[in-house]
Structure formats: structure tokens, C-alpha cells
Design a protein around this motif. Structure first.
Motif, PDB file in Angstrom:
ATOM      1  N   LEU A 204       0.829  -1.205   0.000  1.00  0.00           N
ATOM      2  CA  LEU A 204       0.000   0.000   0.000  1.00  0.00           C
ATOM      3  C   LEU A 204       0.857   1.245   0.000  1.00  0.00           C
ATOM      4  N   GLY A 205       1.933   1.220   0.776  1.00  0.00           N
ATOM      5  CA  GLY A 205       2.834   2.387   0.803  1.00  0.00           C
ATOM      6  C   GLY A 205       3.466   2.617  -0.533  1.00  0.00           C
ATOM      7  N   VAL A 206       3.876   1.512  -1.203  1.00  0.00           N
ATOM      8  CA  VAL A 206       4.493   1.655  -2.528  1.00  0.00           C
ATOM      9  C   VAL A 206       3.499   2.264  -3.505  1.00  0.00           C
ATOM     10  N   GLY A 211       1.486   6.858  -6.760  1.00  0.00           N
ATOM     11  CA  GLY A 211       0.407   7.796  -7.126  1.00  0.00           C
ATOM     12  C   GLY A 211       0.828   9.237  -6.939  1.00  0.00           C
ATOM     13  N   LEU A 212       1.543   9.494  -5.842  1.00  0.00           N
ATOM     14  CA  LEU A 212       2.014  10.859  -5.606  1.00  0.00           C
ATOM     15  C   LEU A 212       3.050  11.284  -6.637  1.00  0.00           C
ATOM     16  N   LEU A 213       3.880  10.319  -7.029  1.00  0.00           N
ATOM     17  CA  LEU A 213       4.887  10.637  -8.063  1.00  0.00           C
ATOM     18  C   LEU A 213       4.219  10.947  -9.380  1.00  0.00           C
ATOM     19  N   ALA A 214       3.114  10.225  -9.727  1.00  0.00           N
ATOM     20  CA  ALA A 214       2.426  10.467 -11.000  1.00  0.00           C
ATOM     21  C   ALA A 214       1.766  11.842 -10.997  1.00  0.00           C
ATOM     22  N   LEU A 215       1.188  12.218  -9.903  1.00  0.00           N
ATOM     23  CA  LEU A 215       0.550  13.560  -9.784  1.00  0.00           C
ATOM     24  C   LEU A 215       1.587  14.666  -9.909  1.00  0.00           C
TER      25      LEU A 215
END
Length: 222
Positions: A204-206, A211-215
Motif C-alpha cells: 500500500l505504501g508503494v 500515485g504521488l509521483l504520478a501527480l
């Protein structure tokens, strides 16, 4: 001259000289005895005293009350008599005396070896060595016995004791590990049960990081 000394309760009293004949008869009879001996227990011809060379021989002549030499009763077989011996005829007691009566020979020493006999063995089983003109030299003593070996069963006994001690130690180890083994198993079981939870958290952390990197990248491109 050979003679008899009559013994009385008060001591030696009367002396009777023995005629120089090869055989004398002693008794109460005046006609049948060469030496007349008075006494109620003395027979007419009680005993005989014979000369054989330098020796004197005493024999009973069938008396009623017997003849004794030094307290031992004798029979009709002649026995040697020596100077100082005691003769008892019934109730009359005499001592044979005189310079021409030989003395009793000395008894041989039982410890003295017979002529020509081998030397007596000494301790150790070996005969002593007699040097010329000297006393016997004892043989060397036997060697000391070697210490006896340990019993054959000593090894098995020690092995049995060691095995028993090892078994006791093993039992103690097994007993000590019984409680510790249960605790380790419980901890390991808990670790196995908590494993999937930790994996889910990591995954889940990965995903959140991706997701944060994609945003972030999408914001920079616009």
C-alpha cells in the motif's frame, strides 16, 4: 655296685644291693625270689631285673598287682631301666641306683638335622646354602607380587555410570528445552500470522508513493 633304694613316705630309707647275676627275681617269696621285697601287694615272684651288657631290663613275672616303671605299668616284655628310674612292685617303690647302672641317654634335639640330611628349606621355597664351616645362608627373598589388575567388570561399570550420567544430563536438557521450545514456537507462530499484514502495508505504501509521483509529474507537464 647296682642297688635299690626303697622309698617310704618319709623319703629313701633301705638300701638293697643286687647280687651279680644275669637275671634277678624280686618278690615276697623267700625261696622263689633272689631279692626279697616285703609288702602285702607284692607277689611271691613279682618281677625280674636282667643284665644285658651294661643295660638293665625290667619285666613283670605275672604278678597280681602289676609292675610299673616311672608310673607306667609294664608287661612281660622286658623294657630298659636307667639310673634314677622308679620301680613299683605292688605297693613297694624303689629307685635303681649305682655307678654301674647306665644313665638315661639324652633325647635327640628334634630341631637338629639328621646326619647327611639336606638343609631345611627357607622361606621362599629355596634351600639355604651352607658354606664350609659356616651357618646356612638364607636364599634371596622372592620378588614382591605385582599389584593386581583392576577387576574386569570395572570398565563396564564405569561405562554404565557414564551412560547413566549422560542420560540424566540429556533428560535435564530435554526438560529445560521443553518450556523454552514452547515459547519460541508461539513467537514463530505469531510472526507467521503477522507476515501478510506487513506485506499489505508495504504494498500500500508503494502504491501511494507511485500515485504521488504520478501527480507530481503531471503537474510539471501542464
Amino acid at each position: 655296685m647296682a642297688h635299690l633304694l626303697e622309698k617310704s613316705p618319709s623319703g629313701l630309707s633301705r638300701r638293697i644291693d643286687l647280687p651279680p647275676k644275669d637275671k634277678l627275681f624280686l618278690g615276697r617269696s623267700q625261696t622263689r625270689a633272689d631279692v626279697v621285697v616285703s609288702g602285702a601287694a607284692v607277689s611271691g615272684r613279682h618281677c625280674s631285673l636282667a643284665r644285658r651288657g651294661d643295660a638293665f631290663l625290667l619285666a613283670d613275672e605275672g604278678s597280681t598287682n602289676g609292675t610299673a616303671l616311672n608310673g607306667t605299668e609294664i608287661g612281660s616284655t622286658p623294657v630298659p631301666v636307667w639310673r634314677g628310674d622308679e620301680l613299683k612292685l605292688g605297693d613297694a617303690v624303689f629307685v635303681l641306683a649305682g655307678e654301674d647302672v647306665p644313665e638315661r641317654p639324652a633325647s635327640p634335639d628334634p630341631a637338629a638335622p639328621a646326619p647327611g640330611a639336606a638343609p631345611a628349606p627357607v622361606p621362599g621355597g629355596r634351600a639355604g646354602i651352607r658354606p664350609l664351616g659356616g651357618a646356612p645362608v638364607p636364599a634371596a627373598p622372592p620378588p614382591a607380587a605385582a599389584p593386581s589388575a583392576a577387576p574386569r567388570h570395572a570398565g563396564p561399570l564405569r561405562a554404565t555410570a557414564a551412560a547413566a550420567e549422560a542420560a540424566g544430563s540429556a533428560g535435564a536438557i530435554r526438560f529445560d528445552n521443553a518450556g523454552g521450545g514452547g515459547a519460541n514456537a508461539a513467537a514463530f507462530k505469531r510472526k507467521r500470522n503477522d507476515g501478510p499484514v506487513w506485506i499489505a502495508v508495504i504494498v500500500l505504501g508503494v502504491l501511494v508513493a507511485l500515485g504521488l509521483l504520478a501527480l507530481f509529474l503531471r503537474g510539471m507537464g501542464s
